[in-house]
Scaffold this motif. Structure first.
Motif, PDB file in Angstrom:
ATOM      1  N   ARG A   1      37.873  39.628  57.712  1.00 48.34           N
ATOM      2  CA  ARG A   1      38.909  40.467  57.099  1.00 48.34           C
ATOM      3  C   ARG A   1      39.230  40.006  55.686  1.00 48.34           C
ATOM      4  O   ARG A   1      39.102  38.832  55.348  1.00 48.34           O
ATOM      5  N   THR A   2      39.652  40.946  54.878  1.00 47.15           N
ATOM      6  CA  THR A   2      40.242  40.571  53.600  1.00 47.15           C
ATOM      7  C   THR A   2      41.596  41.266  53.510  1.00 47.15           C
ATOM      8  O   THR A   2      42.090  41.803  54.501  1.00 47.15           O
ATOM      9  N   SER A   3      42.227  41.211  52.336  1.00 48.70           N
ATOM     10  CA  SER A   3      43.599  41.712  52.221  1.00 48.70           C
ATOM     11  C   SER A   3      43.702  43.167  52.676  1.00 48.70           C
ATOM     12  O   SER A   3      42.886  44.002  52.312  1.00 48.70           O
ATOM     13  N   ARG A   4      44.742  43.441  53.436  1.00 48.20           N
ATOM     14  CA  ARG A   4      44.980  44.784  53.960  1.00 48.20           C
ATOM     15  C   ARG A   4      45.148  45.787  52.806  1.00 48.20           C
ATOM     16  O   ARG A   4      44.781  46.952  52.918  1.00 48.20           O
ATOM     17  N   ASN A   5      45.698  45.302  51.676  1.00 46.02           N
ATOM     18  CA  ASN A   5      45.942  46.199  50.531  1.00 46.02           C
ATOM     19  C   ASN A   5      44.651  46.752  49.939  1.00 46.02           C
ATOM     20  O   ASN A   5      44.687  47.697  49.163  1.00 46.02           O
ATOM     21  N   PHE A   6      43.511  46.132  50.262  1.00 47.88           N
ATOM     22  CA  PHE A   6      42.254  46.607  49.686  1.00 47.88           C
ATOM     23  C   PHE A   6      41.673  47.787  50.481  1.00 47.88           C
ATOM     24  O   PHE A   6      40.673  48.375  50.074  1.00 47.88           O
ATOM     25  N   ASN A   7      42.295  48.089  51.638  1.00 47.22           N
ATOM     26  CA  ASN A   7      41.916  49.276  52.438  1.00 47.22           C
ATOM     27  C   ASN A   7      40.446  49.323  52.840  1.00 47.22           C
ATOM     28  O   ASN A   7      39.815  50.382  52.777  1.00 47.22           O
ATOM     29  N   ILE A   8      39.889  48.211  53.242  1.00 51.94           N
ATOM     30  CA  ILE A   8      38.468  48.227  53.582  1.00 51.94           C
ATOM     31  C   ILE A   8      38.146  47.469  54.881  1.00 51.94           C
ATOM     32  O   ILE A   8      37.012  47.498  55.343  1.00 51.94           O
TER      33      ILE A   8
ATOM     34  N   SER B   1      34.046  55.474  45.169  1.00 48.61           N
ATOM     35  CA  SER B   1      33.143  54.497  45.776  1.00 48.61           C
ATOM     36  C   SER B   1      33.891  53.193  46.024  1.00 48.61           C
ATOM     37  O   SER B   1      34.456  52.604  45.098  1.00 48.61           O
ATOM     38  N   LEU B   2      33.922  52.767  47.274  1.00 45.16           N
ATOM     39  CA  LEU B   2      34.565  51.498  47.628  1.00 45.16           C
ATOM     40  C   LEU B   2      33.488  50.626  48.271  1.00 45.16           C
ATOM     41  O   LEU B   2      32.784  51.083  49.173  1.00 45.16           O
ATOM     42  N   ALA B   3      33.336  49.399  47.788  1.00 50.97           N
ATOM     43  CA  ALA B   3      32.240  48.566  48.298  1.00 50.97           C
ATOM     44  C   ALA B   3      32.724  47.148  48.562  1.00 50.97           C
ATOM     45  O   ALA B   3      33.569  46.624  47.833  1.00 50.97           O
ATOM     46  N   LEU B   4      32.198  46.560  49.616  1.00 49.36           N
ATOM     47  CA  LEU B   4      32.492  45.160  49.952  1.00 49.36           C
ATOM     48  C   LEU B   4      31.173  44.495  50.338  1.00 49.36           C
ATOM     49  O   LEU B   4      30.783  44.489  51.512  1.00 49.36           O
TER      50      LEU B   4
ATOM     51  N   TRP C   1      44.324  37.516  57.167  1.00 51.64           N
ATOM     52  CA  TRP C   1      42.996  37.218  56.651  1.00 51.64           C
ATOM     53  C   TRP C   1      43.061  35.853  55.958  1.00 51.64           C
ATOM     54  O   TRP C   1      44.145  35.318  55.756  1.00 51.64           O
TER      55      TRP C   1
ATOM     56  N   ARG D   1      37.013  35.532  46.786  1.00 54.60           N
ATOM     57  CA  ARG D   1      37.573  36.789  47.285  1.00 54.60           C
ATOM     58  C   ARG D   1      38.108  37.561  46.082  1.00 54.60           C
ATOM     59  O   ARG D   1      38.804  36.978  45.246  1.00 54.60           O
TER      60      ARG D   1
ATOM     61  N   ARG E   1      39.428  47.148  40.785  1.00 52.77           N
ATOM     62  CA  ARG E   1      39.792  48.551  41.021  1.00 52.77           C
ATOM     63  C   ARG E   1      39.826  49.274  39.679  1.00 52.77           C
ATOM     64  O   ARG E   1      40.530  48.864  38.758  1.00 52.77           O
TER      65      ARG E   1
ATOM     66  N   PRO F   1      33.843  40.156  47.965  1.00 55.05           N
ATOM     67  CA  PRO F   1      34.382  40.944  46.849  1.00 55.05           C
ATOM     68  C   PRO F   1      34.584  42.416  47.221  1.00 55.05           C
ATOM     69  O   PRO F   1      33.761  42.998  47.913  1.00 55.05           O
TER      70      PRO F   1
ATOM     71  N   ASN G   1      35.011  46.213  45.609  1.00 52.27           N
ATOM     72  CA  ASN G   1      34.832  46.972  44.372  1.00 52.27           C
ATOM     73  C   ASN G   1      35.275  48.407  44.632  1.00 52.27           C
ATOM     74  O   ASN G   1      34.649  49.109  45.409  1.00 52.27           O
TER      75      ASN G   1
ATOM     76  N   ILE H   1      35.970  51.896  43.005  1.00 52.40           N
ATOM     77  CA  ILE H   1      35.730  52.672  41.783  1.00 52.40           C
ATOM     78  C   ILE H   1      36.171  54.108  42.038  1.00 52.40           C
ATOM     79  O   ILE H   1      35.618  54.782  42.911  1.00 52.40           O
TER      80      ILE H   1
END
Lengths: 354, 466
Positions: A12-19, A278-281, B67, B358, B362, B391, B393, B395
């Motif tokens: 998991r990463t930060s919830r605010n990143f929505n991913i 486009s959202l990428a992790l 997290w 991490r 945006r 990471p 990303n 966009i």
């Protein structure tokens, strides 16, 4: 319909990143699953065993309990495909959604025997003006020294929903080439997990996606490298127009003991409108020293210089765009040796970009 | 090739412990009464006391992050959030008490002030004990003081900016900071003033089972420029100490700010710090970060590019050894046209340490013609360590150029072989490669700090090559 939360990332990463996962609202899930009869098998039919017994699935990841349990308990197509040394023709299974067959819950198991080679094509298409629902699981066991090509073509319309969980176990010195064409579905949600447990095991995963209107693609690809000198290459090329949206979550996980393993991940997204997103992790996780991992990710519009060049040769803007998208997809499309399927995919690209 | 032996190292000067002497130490825990007592001890104005209590409410409502590293060992009932040292604020080095002075002397702070700084602030536990700045900057209207003085003497400026860039509901530890903050620095650089040599604040936490919650607020007004350096260290105790500072940077139109950090907290420290910059039109903020200490670190400086043509660069290195979990990175949000960001992050993991990069990039709908390029590299020095890259990303428009690349791996055997064929021992060859790996960061620091960073790398590698 309650909110569905699915396709969790392995870390998991930060919830605010929505991913970390995808939340879907108002998805119409069929409560009663009828038979699905519009399925056609081509090639060596003797290797395709159709069975109607439910099987309890224990997926390492999958999309989430709800979707896994639906396939465990309510599959209306349970298929086992055996790739052995005697297989001499590729196997193609086409699933055609129509008014009578608009819900498909398929549980597909593919076993590649030791030293066997083969290709399996799974194609999903919809008739116009229907809202189809697909929830499928494809499990592959690639035994020692086997070589398997699998092509999954999602050519459904953009008012349907497509959910897919894929899991591979790749044994010593076996090679798995997976090609995914992901064009259809209002929501197309895929979980792909490859367990490269074997020494010198190898998995190449190549995906193209193409979205328009309000389509949403959520791709969660995970490769775990356990075997010595194992390798995974993930290549994802996509294009989005209108308000289409893509979430790409790609994880290459070097587990302890996978000495001299390598992993590469490349994800590129062409944005064909200023409202596409486009959202990428792209994750690299590493618990082993002697490995090499690389990832790269890019996003942006089609190069103006290239477009200008093509247009100066007499093409209109729309045609020039199509050429650019096709050019980006070509390397992956070359994995598909079946010309009929390839042409069908090229036609779909043209239609989506019209 | 034979494995390099990795041992825990002696951190020498950084581990000097002074006797736990103080003028006042608040009782452990976090209650409304404790917050009111801190506020009373600090002679807060009413608005600040109310602000603290509101922040405590927010703290109690927010959850721990779901997290990142496990911080469940943090028990706020065991942490004293305010420790006032046995001295007041001094402008003369000679007036600082002997034991505190001796600590900072050994850390090289007064020496650095003489040689290469325009001003220095030194914080010991919860209060700033020394502050000074060169006369010519005072004449140009530059303000460099401790936060408490700023609250009293520049109330409007502070009130307009304090925790506006980093609001208390950002996350749980920002809310904690809002409730118990103490110390830190306030800098105001007036319009058009260029501060040519850096200012530095040094934060030292001596008291065991306590926390440091300094607040740094920097306003670089239109067309001005500044280089600010932050250093941090603490001796090691058996129980956890907590650092939850907050840095707010306002870089107005056409201004420039470089914010450099050499973080070397002791390895029992939980470093849960928050740093954020708001960047105006054609302004630039650059972050340079060397992260060596802490048991657990969760630190992601953030640039919010609100002005057209705003820029940011992040250059950072993390070095995690035995028992360390350094979860660091960077966040940038592009909110205006023609903005750009450049990220160069590196990490080294050894002796069972874990490094995580991490991040978030945006690019919002309005940020047409923006560019962002991210590069991160991780080096594994053994097979018992861990290195992750996570990471995001995001966009949201097409008129952008965005690229991200990351690499992970070990020191190349071929490179070691090449250097050894030139007469270097294996250990020297590895050390040279690691220094070369860190060079892009050290070259961004003023020479004295680059030397300090290289010394820290040497200290770590001395252990590594036993």
């Amino acid at each position: 319909m309650e909110l569905l939360k699915l396709n969790e990332t392995p870390v998991r990463t930060s919830r605010n990143f929505n991913i970390n996962n995808i939340k879907l609202e108002n998805i119409s899930i069929p409560q009663e699953i009828n038979n699905f009869n519009n399925m056609q098998v081509y090639g060596d039919e003797s290797k395709v065993i159709i069975d109607n017994q439910n099987t309890k699935l224990n997926l390492t990841y999958g999309l989430g309990d709800f979707f896994t349990n639906q396939v465990s308990n309510n599959a209306n197509k349970k298929i086992k495909i055996v790739i052995d040394k005697k297989l001499n023709k590729e196997i193609e299974i086409d699933f055609k959604f129509d008014k009578e067959n608009n819900d498909l819950i398929d549980n597909i198991e593919i076993v590649a025997e030791e030293q066997a080679k083969g290709t399996v094509i799974l194609k999903y298409v919809t008739e116009k003006n229907i809202q189809a629902f697909h929830n499928g699981v494809i499990r592959l066991l690639a035994k020692k020294n086997s070589k398997v090509n699998i092509i999954v073509a999602n050519l459904m319309n953009e008012s349907s929903n497509n959910f897919m969980s894929i899991e591979n176990k790749v044994e010593d010195e076996s090679k798995v080439n997976y090609t995914i064409v992901d064009f259809g579905g209002k929501n197309s949600i895929t979980n792909y997990f490859s367990d490269l447990e074997g020494e010198l095991s190898d998995n190449k995963l190549s995906t193209i996606y193409l979205g328009k209107d309000n389509q949403l693609f959520d791709l969660n690809y995970i490769g775990e490298l356990r075997g010595k000198k194992s390798n995974i290459d993930i290549e994802v090329q996509g294009a989005l127009k209108d308000n289409a949206k893509k979430h790409f979550k790609g994880t290459i996980d070097f587990k302890k003991g996978c000495k001299k393993a390598t992993g590469n991940e490349n994800e590129a997204c062409m944005l064909l409108s200023d409202t596409a997103k486009s959202l990428a992790l792209p994750m690299l996780l590493c618990s082993e020293e002697d490995v090499e991992g690389n990832h790269s990710s890019s996003a942006g519009k089609v190069g103006e210089k290239e477009l200008f060049y093509i247009m100066s040769r007499g093409f209109e803007l729309k045609e020039a765009m199509k050429l650019m998208v096709r050019a980006k997809f070509n390397k992956i499309l070359d994995n598909i040796k079946n010309e009929d399927l390839k042409n069908e995919i090229l036609d779909s690209i043209d239609k989506i970009l019209d | 090739m034979a494995k390099t032996k990795l041992e825990e190292i002696n951190r020498n000067i950084y581990d000097i412990k002074n006797k736990d002497e103080y003028d006042f130490k608040i009782k452990k825990g976090l209650t409304k009464e404790i917050i009111e007592e801190i506020s009373k001890q600090k002679n807060d104005p009413d608005w600040m006391r109310e602000f603290r209590l509101k922040a405590l409410d927010v703290y109690n409502k927010l959850e721990l992050p779901t997290w990142g590293p496990d911080i469940s060992e943090l028990n706020m009932d065991e942490i004293a959030t305010y420790v006032r040292p046995k001295t007041g604020l001094s402008n003369s080095w000679e007036d600082v008490p002997e034991d505190i002075k001796s600590t900072f002397d050994k850390l090289g702070i007064p020496e650095a002030e003489k040689k290469s700084l325009a001003g220095v602030g030194a914080q010991y536990d919860s209060e700033v004990v020394y502050h000074s700045m060169k006369e010519d900057l005072i004449k140009q209207g530059v303000v460099y003081t401790d936060m408490e003085t700023a609250v009293r003497e520049y109330p409007d400026l502070v009130r307009d900016h304090f925790m506006k860039c980093v609001p208390v509901n950002d996350h749980k530890f920002v809310a904690l900071h809002g409730a118990v903050w103490s110390g830190g620095s306030f800098v105001y650089v007036p319009k058009g003033v260029k501060v040519d040599i850096p200012l530095q604040s040094y934060f030292r936490l001596n008291s065991p089972e306590s926390g440091q919650f300094e607040h740094t607020l920097i306003i670089v007004d239109e067309g001005a420029s500044l280089h600010f350096i932050e250093g941090c260290s603490a001796p090691k105790y058996n129980k956890v100490n907590l650092h939850a500072g907050c840095v707010e940077l306002y870089v107005k139109d056409n201004a420039y700010l470089r914010y450099s950090t050499i973080e070397n907290w002791s390895k029992n420290m939980l470093n849960l710090n928050t740093k954020k910059a708001i960047v105006g039109k054609n302004a630039q903020v650059d972050w340079v970060t060397g992260s060596f200490g802490s048991k657990i670190s969760m630190l992601y400086p953030m640039s919010i590019l609100n002005g057209e043509g705003a820029k940011t660069e992040y250059t950072g290195i993390s070095f995690a050894g035995k028992g360390q979990n350094l979860d660091n990175g960077f966040k940038v949000v592009h909110n205006a046209e023609n903005t750009s960001s450049l990220v160069n992050a590196k990490s080294i993991s050894k002796n069972g340490g874990k490094c995580t990069y991490r991040s978030l990039v945006r690019i919002n709908e309005k940020a047409k013609n923006s560019k962002s390029s991210v590069s991160c590299e991780s080096l594994m020095l053994d097979d018992i360590s861990i290195s992750d890259t996570i990471p995001v990303n995001d966009i949201r428009t097409d008129e952008v150029e965005f690229s991200h690349e990351a690499k992970i791996g070990k020191i190349s055997d071929k490179t070691i072989f090449y250097l050894m064929s030139r007469g270097l021992s294996e250990e020297d060859a590895k050390a040279m490669i690691v220094r070369g790996f860190a060079y892009p960061i050290s070259k961004e620091l003023p020479v004295e700090y680059a030397v300090e960073m290289n010394n820290l790398i040497n200290l770590e590698l001395d252990g590594a090559i036993g």
